[in-house]
Design a protein around this motif. Structure first.
Motif, PDB file in Angstrom:
ATOM      1  N   PRO A  61      33.073  39.642  49.166  1.00 42.99           N
ATOM      2  CA  PRO A  61      32.543  40.701  48.111  1.00 42.99           C
ATOM      3  C   PRO A  61      31.331  40.682  47.764  1.00 42.99           C
ATOM      4  CG  PRO A  61      34.537  39.314  47.256  1.00 42.99           C
ATOM      5  CD  PRO A  61      33.989  38.876  48.598  1.00 42.99           C
TER       6      PRO A  61
ATOM      7  N   ILE B   1      34.008  42.370  38.894  1.00 42.43           N
ATOM      8  CA  ILE B   1      34.759  41.223  38.244  1.00 42.43           C
ATOM      9  C   ILE B   1      33.832  40.260  37.779  1.00 42.43           C
ATOM     10  CG2 ILE B   1      35.612  40.326  40.384  1.00 42.43           C
ATOM     11  CD1 ILE B   1      38.141  39.231  38.954  1.00 42.43           C
TER      12      ILE B   1
ATOM     13  N   PHE C 248      38.001  35.931  32.810  1.00 39.97           N
ATOM     14  CA  PHE C 248      37.077  36.753  33.530  1.00 39.97           C
ATOM     15  C   PHE C 248      37.172  38.136  32.910  1.00 39.97           C
ATOM     16  CE2 PHE C 248      37.991  34.461  38.041  1.00 39.97           C
ATOM     17  CZ  PHE C 248      37.372  33.410  37.384  1.00 39.97           C
TER      18      PHE C 248
ATOM     19  N   PHE D 173      34.487  43.989  42.643  1.00 44.21           N
ATOM     20  CA  PHE D 173      35.868  44.104  42.415  1.00 44.21           C
ATOM     21  C   PHE D 173      36.729  44.861  43.490  1.00 44.21           C
ATOM     22  CE2 PHE D 173      40.050  45.443  41.149  1.00 44.21           C
ATOM     23  CZ  PHE D 173      40.741  44.714  40.408  1.00 44.21           C
ATOM     24  N   VAL D 174      37.198  43.913  44.574  1.00 45.61           N
ATOM     25  CA  VAL D 174      37.757  44.410  45.497  1.00 45.61           C
ATOM     26  C   VAL D 174      39.426  45.004  45.411  1.00 45.61           C
ATOM     27  CG1 VAL D 174      38.233  44.311  48.069  1.00 45.61           C
ATOM     28  CG2 VAL D 174      36.313  42.828  46.876  1.00 45.61           C
TER      29      VAL D 174
ATOM     30  N   ARG E 138      46.432  41.069  47.889  1.00 50.50           N
ATOM     31  CA  ARG E 138      46.051  39.883  47.827  1.00 50.50           C
ATOM     32  C   ARG E 138      46.990  38.875  48.827  1.00 50.50           C
ATOM     33  NH1 ARG E 138      46.998  38.104  42.671  1.00 50.50           N
ATOM     34  NH2 ARG E 138      48.206  39.750  42.567  1.00 50.50           N
TER      35      ARG E 138
ATOM     36  N   TYR F 264      47.013  34.691  49.703  1.00 47.04           N
ATOM     37  CA  TYR F 264      46.133  33.212  49.680  1.00 47.04           C
ATOM     38  C   TYR F 264      46.824  32.530  50.888  1.00 47.04           C
ATOM     39  CZ  TYR F 264      45.299  35.291  44.948  1.00 47.04           C
ATOM     40  OH  TYR F 264      44.898  36.108  44.016  1.00 47.04           O
TER      41      TYR F 264
ATOM     42  N   ARG G 137      49.355  34.953  44.096  1.00 47.90           N
ATOM     43  CA  ARG G 137      49.669  34.413  42.702  1.00 47.90           C
ATOM     44  C   ARG G 137      50.110  35.381  41.748  1.00 47.90           C
ATOM     45  NH1 ARG G 137      43.885  32.357  41.618  1.00 47.90           N
ATOM     46  NH2 ARG G 137      43.578  30.492  42.706  1.00 47.90           N
TER      47      ARG G 137
ATOM     48  N   GLU H  28      49.630  36.718  38.130  1.00 47.99           N
ATOM     49  CA  GLU H  28      48.677  36.716  37.203  1.00 47.99           C
ATOM     50  C   GLU H  28      48.791  37.503  35.734  1.00 47.99           C
ATOM     51  OE1 GLU H  28      45.262  37.344  39.402  1.00 47.99           O
ATOM     52  OE2 GLU H  28      45.515  35.399  40.474  1.00 47.99           O
TER      53      GLU H  28
ATOM     54  N   PHE I 215      43.366  37.551  34.126  1.00 47.10           N
ATOM     55  CA  PHE I 215      43.831  37.066  35.507  1.00 47.10           C
ATOM     56  C   PHE I 215      44.389  35.472  35.222  1.00 47.10           C
ATOM     57  CE2 PHE I 215      40.644  40.234  35.687  1.00 47.10           C
ATOM     58  CZ  PHE I 215      40.933  41.125  36.824  1.00 47.10           C
TER      59      PHE I 215
ATOM     60  N   GLU J 236      41.614  32.745  49.920  1.00 46.36           N
ATOM     61  CA  GLU J 236      41.762  33.746  48.793  1.00 46.36           C
ATOM     62  C   GLU J 236      41.011  35.014  49.304  1.00 46.36           C
ATOM     63  OE1 GLU J 236      41.085  32.308  44.729  1.00 46.36           O
ATOM     64  OE2 GLU J 236      41.711  30.488  45.479  1.00 46.36           O
TER      65      GLU J 236
ATOM     66  N   ILE K 182      41.544  39.434  49.914  1.00 43.81           N
ATOM     67  CA  ILE K 182      42.095  40.845  49.692  1.00 43.81           C
ATOM     68  C   ILE K 182      42.167  41.575  50.866  1.00 43.81           C
ATOM     69  CG2 ILE K 182      41.873  42.796  48.179  1.00 43.81           C
ATOM     70  CD1 ILE K 182      40.611  40.851  46.019  1.00 43.81           C
TER      71      ILE K 182
ATOM     72  N   PHE L 195      37.178  35.889  48.660  1.00 43.30           N
ATOM     73  CA  PHE L 195      36.554  35.906  47.569  1.00 43.30           C
ATOM     74  C   PHE L 195      36.570  34.401  47.074  1.00 43.30           C
ATOM     75  CE2 PHE L 195      40.099  35.402  44.344  1.00 43.30           C
ATOM     76  CZ  PHE L 195      41.119  36.217  45.176  1.00 43.30           C
ATOM     77  N   GLU L 196      37.257  33.466  47.539  1.00 40.16           N
ATOM     78  CA  GLU L 196      37.385  32.213  47.373  1.00 40.16           C
ATOM     79  C   GLU L 196      37.936  31.249  48.191  1.00 40.16           C
ATOM     80  OE1 GLU L 196      35.889  29.959  44.670  1.00 40.16           O
ATOM     81  OE2 GLU L 196      36.812  31.292  43.151  1.00 40.16           O
TER      82      GLU L 196
END
Ligand code: AMP
Length: 331
Positions: free
Chosen positions: A110, A124, A136, A160-161, A165, A167, A195, A197, A225, A268, A270, A280-281
């Motif tokens: 992102p 985000i 967040f 913010f995508v 999602r 993982y 996840r 959330e 989140f 992680e 999207i 994104f992570e």
């Protein structure tokens, strides 16, 4: 971790803070053979605990909370052999370092906004060290950002995508030389999850109260989140080559910059509606989503029937011992 290690024939020790967690008694196949009780997370690096673990010839398998609460610095100086490459954790705990790594790996990520003034679309806002998405917030304009930021500092403003999602649970072995080969070792996909959330995943329900007007919902309720659970999923099969390319690029770059993202890790991502994944992570160790697959996943079953991430870790230790390469997989 315990279930897989026991299945592979290892003796297991659970480290617990304060007192033995009773709920493990309810799951005998996943209960460690012995508990080592410590006063606090920091106590784990004390001579008393370190010597006890060394005496028992233990290998520590770190999970997310272990690293988070112990602190990446303390973990780096921890004298007990630990599964994986400790240096990967300094890269995952520092957002700037992690971003440089992903950029160098050339995987889609992102966009980052360097200043709130530049915000011109959904973003985000994340805080350093925030656990499980807590705190967040979302904004679409500089004004919306300033309305919500308050006195807080050390944030990252990320695009913010919008998409689905995934993982992705990978395992990188520097010592296995069969399967999906990399420049060194091989890469496996052991599973994937999404996840759960709160409240973002259920926010649409409030539209019922607001007579279907989601704009009204957005005005009065702040999306959050906070991770509360995980659900299994599989990806459309034609996307698997892209999934492997992401894992491959992230690992190959890690070999160059810190000696390799050894063992289990999670990207992680999207997937947007033009079928492109954005990462994104990175979680540079086993993640909670792997708990969904103690007896194999729709992916790991094609590697070895019933293979869990915990068992894969145990098998990697056995393989490395056999090849006399233990120093390649522990640090
Ligand atoms: P993180 O702590 O980075 O794992 O983020 C917590 C949650 O926020 C994720 O699981 C996503 O639901 C959401 N999230 C994080 N980054 C983004 C992004 N760039 N675009 C959309 N949603 C995101």
């Amino acid at each position: 971790i315990f279930h897989g290690a026991k299945e592979a024939g290892f003796y297991t020790i659970g480290i617990a803070v304060g007192k033995k967690p009773k709920f493990y008694d309810a799951f005998p196949a996943a209960c460690p053979d012995e508990f080592l009780i410590v006063d606090s997370y920091k106590d784990i690096v004390s001579d008393r605990v370190v010597n006890k673990l060394l005496e028992k010839n233990a290998i520590v398998v770190p999970h997310g909370s272990f690293v988070e609460y112990l602190g990446a610095e303390n973990f780096l100086s921890f004298k007990v052999p630990s599964f994986g490459n400790k240096h990967s954790l300094t890269f995952e705990s520092d957002r700037k370092k992690e971003r440089k790594w992903l950029e160098a790996a050339k995987v889609p990520i992102p966009k980052i906004y360097n200043s709130p003034e530049e915000i011109n679309g959904p973003v985000i806002v994340k805080f350093d060290g925030a656990k499980g998405g807590r705190g967040f917030f979302l904004a679409e304009t500089p004004e919306e950002f300033y309305d919500q930021i308050g006195e807080r500092e050390n944030y990252t403003i990320q695009e913010f995508v919008l998409g689905a999602r995934y993982y992705l649970h990978f395992f990188y072995s520097p010592v296995k030389d069969t399967g999906y080969k990399l420049k060194k070792g091989s890469l496996e996909l052991l599973g994937m999850d999404r996840r759960i959330e709160t409240n973002i995943d259920e926010l649409f329900r409030m539209a019922v109260l607001r007579k279907g007007n989601l704009n009204q919902v957005g005005k009065s309720i702040k999306p959050s989140f906070v991770v509360t659970g995980n659900a299994p999923l599989v990806v459309r099969e034609s996307l698997l080559s892209q999934v492997f390319e992401l894992g491959e690029k992230v690992v190959e770059e890690s070999i160059d910059i810190f000696g390799g993202l050894t063992g289990p890790f999670c990207l992680e991502t999207i997937c947007t509606d033009n079928l492109e994944f954005k990462v994104f992570e990175v979680s540079a160790r086993i993640v909670a989503g792997t708990n969904l697959f103690p007896n194999g996943s729709p992916y790991s079953d094609f590697i070895e029937p019933g293979l869990s991430t915990g068992k894969r870790i145990a098998e990697e230790i056995k393989l490395a011992v056999k090849l006399n390469s233990l120093d390649e997989i522990i640090s």
